[in-house]
Design a protein around this motif. Structure first.
Motif, PDB file in Angstrom:
ATOM      1  N   PRO A  90       0.798  -1.238   0.000  1.00  0.00           N
ATOM      2  CA  PRO A  90       0.000   0.000   0.000  1.00  0.00           C
ATOM      3  C   PRO A  90       0.823   1.276   0.000  1.00  0.00           C
ATOM      4  CG  PRO A  90      -0.185  -1.186   2.102  1.00  0.00           C
ATOM      5  CD  PRO A  90       0.480  -2.116   1.132  1.00  0.00           C
ATOM      6  N   ALA A  91       2.047   1.229   0.529  1.00  0.00           N
ATOM      7  CA  ALA A  91       2.868   2.443   0.571  1.00  0.00           C
ATOM      8  C   ALA A  91       3.280   2.914  -0.818  1.00  0.00           C
ATOM      9  CB  ALA A  91       4.107   2.209   1.427  1.00  0.00           C
ATOM     10  N   THR A  92       3.202   2.035  -1.820  1.00  0.00           N
ATOM     11  CA  THR A  92       3.611   2.403  -3.179  1.00  0.00           C
ATOM     12  C   THR A  92       2.473   3.020  -3.990  1.00  0.00           C
ATOM     13  OG1 THR A  92       3.047   0.250  -4.170  1.00  0.00           O
ATOM     14  CG2 THR A  92       5.238   0.477  -3.156  1.00  0.00           C
ATOM     15  N   VAL A  93       1.256   3.002  -3.457  1.00  0.00           N
ATOM     16  CA  VAL A  93       0.095   3.449  -4.225  1.00  0.00           C
ATOM     17  C   VAL A  93      -0.042   4.962  -4.127  1.00  0.00           C
ATOM     18  CG1 VAL A  93      -2.405   3.256  -4.523  1.00  0.00           C
ATOM     19  CG2 VAL A  93      -1.062   1.246  -3.853  1.00  0.00           C
ATOM     20  N   ASP A  94      -0.004   5.610  -5.291  1.00  0.00           N
ATOM     21  CA  ASP A  94      -0.242   7.046  -5.358  1.00  0.00           C
ATOM     22  C   ASP A  94      -1.105   7.325  -6.584  1.00  0.00           C
ATOM     23  OD1 ASP A  94       1.500   6.738  -7.502  1.00  0.00           O
ATOM     24  OD2 ASP A  94       3.197   7.700  -6.504  1.00  0.00           O
ATOM     25  N   LYS A  95      -1.411   8.584  -6.821  1.00  0.00           N
ATOM     26  CA  LYS A  95      -2.293   8.932  -7.945  1.00  0.00           C
ATOM     27  C   LYS A  95      -1.704   8.502  -9.283  1.00  0.00           C
ATOM     28  CE  LYS A  95      -5.773  10.675  -5.787  1.00  0.00           C
ATOM     29  NZ  LYS A  95      -7.083   9.960  -5.835  1.00  0.00           N
ATOM     30  N   ARG A  96      -0.393   8.594  -9.391  1.00  0.00           N
ATOM     31  CA  ARG A  96       0.245   8.194 -10.651  1.00  0.00           C
ATOM     32  C   ARG A  96       0.044   6.705 -10.913  1.00  0.00           C
ATOM     33  NH1 ARG A  96       6.660   9.198 -12.093  1.00  0.00           N
ATOM     34  NH2 ARG A  96       6.624   8.267 -14.177  1.00  0.00           N
ATOM     35  N   LEU A  97       0.204   5.877  -9.888  1.00  0.00           N
ATOM     36  CA  LEU A  97       0.001   4.443 -10.052  1.00  0.00           C
ATOM     37  C   LEU A  97      -1.466   4.134 -10.342  1.00  0.00           C
ATOM     38  CD1 LEU A  97       1.552   1.670  -9.806  1.00  0.00           C
ATOM     39  CD2 LEU A  97       0.492   1.513  -7.544  1.00  0.00           C
ATOM     40  N   GLU A  98      -2.360   4.829  -9.678  1.00  0.00           N
ATOM     41  CA  GLU A  98      -3.783   4.606  -9.920  1.00  0.00           C
ATOM     42  C   GLU A  98      -4.144   4.939 -11.372  1.00  0.00           C
ATOM     43  OE1 GLU A  98      -6.080   6.720  -7.048  1.00  0.00           O
ATOM     44  OE2 GLU A  98      -5.273   5.593  -5.342  1.00  0.00           O
ATOM     45  N   THR A  99      -3.599   6.050 -11.867  1.00  0.00           N
ATOM     46  CA  THR A  99      -3.860   6.436 -13.261  1.00  0.00           C
ATOM     47  C   THR A  99      -3.320   5.385 -14.218  1.00  0.00           C
ATOM     48  OG1 THR A  99      -3.807   8.790 -12.702  1.00  0.00           O
ATOM     49  CG2 THR A  99      -3.425   8.205 -15.007  1.00  0.00           C
ATOM     50  N   TYR A 100      -2.107   4.900 -13.933  1.00  0.00           N
ATOM     51  CA  TYR A 100      -1.524   3.879 -14.792  1.00  0.00           C
ATOM     52  C   TYR A 100      -2.351   2.595 -14.745  1.00  0.00           C
ATOM     53  CZ  TYR A 100       1.606   0.380 -16.673  1.00  0.00           C
ATOM     54  OH  TYR A 100       2.134  -0.648 -17.414  1.00  0.00           O
ATOM     55  N   ALA A 101      -2.841   2.219 -13.566  1.00  0.00           N
ATOM     56  CA  ALA A 101      -3.640   1.002 -13.445  1.00  0.00           C
ATOM     57  C   ALA A 101      -4.881   1.071 -14.333  1.00  0.00           C
ATOM     58  CB  ALA A 101      -4.043   0.788 -11.987  1.00  0.00           C
ATOM     59  N   ARG A 102      -5.555   2.189 -14.307  1.00  0.00           N
ATOM     60  CA  ARG A 102      -6.757   2.333 -15.131  1.00  0.00           C
ATOM     61  C   ARG A 102      -6.401   2.303 -16.623  1.00  0.00           C
ATOM     62  NH1 ARG A 102     -11.082   4.151 -11.863  1.00  0.00           N
ATOM     63  NH2 ARG A 102     -10.414   4.909  -9.802  1.00  0.00           N
ATOM     64  N   ALA A 103      -5.297   2.964 -16.976  1.00  0.00           N
ATOM     65  CA  ALA A 103      -4.878   2.969 -18.382  1.00  0.00           C
ATOM     66  C   ALA A 103      -4.478   1.572 -18.837  1.00  0.00           C
ATOM     67  CB  ALA A 103      -3.711   3.943 -18.567  1.00  0.00           C
ATOM     68  N   ARG A 104      -3.752   0.835 -18.011  1.00  0.00           N
ATOM     69  CA  ARG A 104      -3.309  -0.510 -18.385  1.00  0.00           C
ATOM     70  C   ARG A 104      -4.506  -1.435 -18.579  1.00  0.00           C
ATOM     71  NH1 ARG A 104      -0.461  -5.336 -15.648  1.00  0.00           N
ATOM     72  NH2 ARG A 104       1.217  -5.850 -17.114  1.00  0.00           N
ATOM     73  N   HIS A 105      -5.488  -1.312 -17.715  1.00  0.00           N
ATOM     74  CA  HIS A 105      -6.671  -2.172 -17.845  1.00  0.00           C
ATOM     75  C   HIS A 105      -7.461  -1.811 -19.103  1.00  0.00           C
ATOM     76  CE1 HIS A 105      -9.761  -4.916 -16.517  1.00  0.00           C
ATOM     77  NE2 HIS A 105     -10.678  -3.967 -16.650  1.00  0.00           N
ATOM     78  N   ALA A 106      -7.666  -0.521 -19.327  1.00  0.00           N
ATOM     79  CA  ALA A 106      -8.397  -0.103 -20.525  1.00  0.00           C
ATOM     80  C   ALA A 106      -7.661  -0.534 -21.788  1.00  0.00           C
ATOM     81  CB  ALA A 106      -8.596   1.412 -20.510  1.00  0.00           C
TER      82      ALA A 106
END
Length: 349
Positions: A312-328
Motif C-alpha cells: 500500500p505504501a507504493t500506491v499514489d495517484k500516478r500508479l492509480e492512473t496507470y492502473a486504469r490505463a493498463r486495464h483499458a
C-alpha cells in the motif's frame, strides 16, 4: 530494516561513497525522479553530470549487478544507453552502505509517458529492433523458438486474480471500507478473472515465437526522447530470456500510446516496420502476434490492481492512473486482435 518504499539515503553518505569508491567529488547533488527500485540523484562533478542510483537496504545486489552488466553490454554495442562508471577497482556497483551505481546523465530529454506521436513510433520501433538484434548475440542465451503458450502462466494468474478479488472482499467484510480505487481494482480483477477461460486457449493457436535476452522493462518511461529521437534506453532488468513478442507489446502497445490517440493502430504498424528494418533477421511472427501475447499477458496480470493489498505504501495517484490505463488498454487490445494481426503483417510482406 526500513520500508524500501519510504527509504531515503543520507546525501552526505552518498557523497562520501562517491569520493572513496569512485574518486568523484560531487560539486552539487540533487534528488531526481525516484525509480521503481532505487532512489536517484543528479550529481554535478568534474566528470560532468552524473546519474547516481542508490539501492535500498533490501535490494538484491546480484540482480542489480546483472542489470548493470546488461546495460553495459548494450552500450558497448552502440545502443543509446548511458555509459556506466565503474568504481576505482572496476566494479559495476558498490557493496557499501548504501550500495550505488553511477551512470552518465543524459540531458535535455523527456520520456514518452504521454504516448508516442508522429515519428516517435518509428524511432521507438527502430531502437527496439536494434536492441533485440544486439541482444540476440548475448553470450548468456542464443535465441530459440518456444511454444507461445509458455508466455503466460494462466494457472498462476487465476490464483493471483482470485486472491486479489477475495482480498478486497475480506477487507470490506472486516469493516474497513474500500477506497474508490480499491473498489475499482476489485471489479477490474474480477473482469480479468472472467476473461481467462476465453484467452487461455488463444496462445495455443499461435506458432512458436522467439525467446531471447531482452531489456526486461522497456516501457515508455524507460525510453528517453530528445524531440522525436530516442536519446537513451534506461533501467534494464537483470539478464533473462523472455519472449520477444512480450517486449514488443510492452513498448509498442504501451497503454499511454494506445489511449492517447484513436490512430494507434497506424502508429503501431509504423513501429513494426521500423523494428523489422532494424532487425531484419528477427522472426516475423513475433511482430504479427505481439498484440495477442501482450493482451494475454496483461489480462493475466494482477499488477497494479493488487498493490493496495500487497504494497500500500507504493500506491499514489500516478500508479492509480496507470492502473486504469493498463486495464483499458488490455481490453482495447483484446477487441482488436484480428485487426492488429492483419495490420502488423502488412509491413512484413
Amino acid at each position: 530494516m526500513p520500508d524500501d518504499a519510504l527509504y531515503q539515503p543520507d546525501p552526505d553518505r552518498v557523497a562520501a561513497l562517491l569520493r572513496t569508491e569512485y574518486g568523484i567529488t560531487a560539486q552539487t547533488m540533487a534528488p531526481t525522479a525516484r525509480g521503481t527500485e532505487t532512489y536517484n540523484y543528479r550529481v554535478e562533478s568534474g566528470e560532468g553530470p552524473l546519474f547516481v542510483k542508490v539501492y535500498p537496504p533490501a535490494a538484491d545486489l546480484d540482480q542489480a549487478r546483472r542489470a548493470a552488466a546488461l546495460a553495459h553490454f548494450t552500450a558497448r554495442a552502440g545502443l543509446p544507453v548511458p555509459a556506466l562508471h565503474p568504481t576505482t577497482d572496476r566494479r559495476l556497483t558498490t557493496d557499501g552502505d548504501p550500495p550505488l551505481s553511477v551512470w552518465e546523465f543524459v540531458p535535455h530529454t523527456g520520456t514518452a509517458e504521454s504516448g508516442f506521436t508522429g515519428t516517435q513510433w518509428e524511432a521507438a520501433g527502430a531502437a527496439l529492433g536494434h536492441l533485440h538484434r544486439v541482444l540476440a548475440a548475448h553470450p548468456d542465451a542464443a535465441p530459440v523458438r518456444q511454444p507461445a503458450y509458455k508466455a503466460c502462466d494462466f494457472d498462476r494468474g487465476h490464483r493471483r486474480l482470485t486472491a486479489t478479488v477475495e482480498g478486497y472482499r475480506a477487507k470490506a467484510a472486516s469493516g474497513r471500507p474500500l477506497t474508490e480505487f480499491e473498489a475499482w481494482a476489485q471489479q477490474a480483477a474480477a473482469e480479468k478473472l472472467a476473461l481467462l477461460p476465453r484467452i487461455a486457449p488463444l496462445l495455443d493457436t499461435l506458432p512458436a515465437l522467439t525467446v531471447q535476452i531482452v531489456h526486461g522493462d522497456l516501457t515508455t518511461p524507460n525510453l528517453l526522447l530528445d524531440g522525436d529521437d530516442v536519446a537513451a534506453i534506461v533501467d534494464f532488468r537483470p539478464t533473462v530470456a523472455r519472449f520477444a513478442a512480450w517486449e514488443l507489446a510492452r513498448l509498442g502497445a504501451d497503454p499511454r500510446s494506445i489511449l492517447a490517440t484513436p490512430h494507434w493502430l497506424q502508429g503501431l504498424a509504423r513501429f513494426t516496420a521500423a523494428y523489422r528494418d532494424a532487425h531484419p533477421h528477427g522472426l516475423p511472427e513475433d511482430l504479427t502476434h505481439m498484440i495477442a501475447v501482450g493482451a494475454c499477458y496483461t489480462i493475466n496480470s494482477t499488477y497494479p490492481l493488487a498493490e493496495p493489498l500487497r504494497a500500500p505504501a507504493t500506491v499514489d495517484k500516478r500508479l492509480e492512473t496507470y492502473a486504469r490505463a493498463r486495464h483499458a488498454a488490455s481490453m482495447t487490445m483484446l477487441r482488436h486482435l484480428e485487426d492488429t494481426r492483419l495490420r502488423m503483417a502488412q509491413p512484413l510482406r
